[in-house]
Write a protein that holds these residues in place. Structure first.
Motif: not given
Length: 60
Positions: A26-37
């Protein structure tokens, strides 16, 4: 805490890892860090799979 519980071979560590991974996705997706998410989605799948294996091993 979850890593210490894993080192002690305690089954209770897996719900912690599942929770950590859900929050991380959720944290990484909210920051648009899709690869990390996506990486944390993979970690989530591994932690759920491992939790099930440990439960099966505990039951015998």
């Amino acid at each position: 805490v979850a890593q210490v519980l894993i080192n002690l071979r305690m089954l209770e560590s897996w719900p912690l890892w599942v929770g950590i991974n859900i929050v991380s996705v959720g944290l990484y997706a909210s920051q648009a860090l899709w690869v990390t998410a996506a990486l944390y989605v993979a970690f989530l799948a591994v932690s759920i799979w491992s939790w099930r294996l440990w439960l099966a091993a505990e039951r015998g």
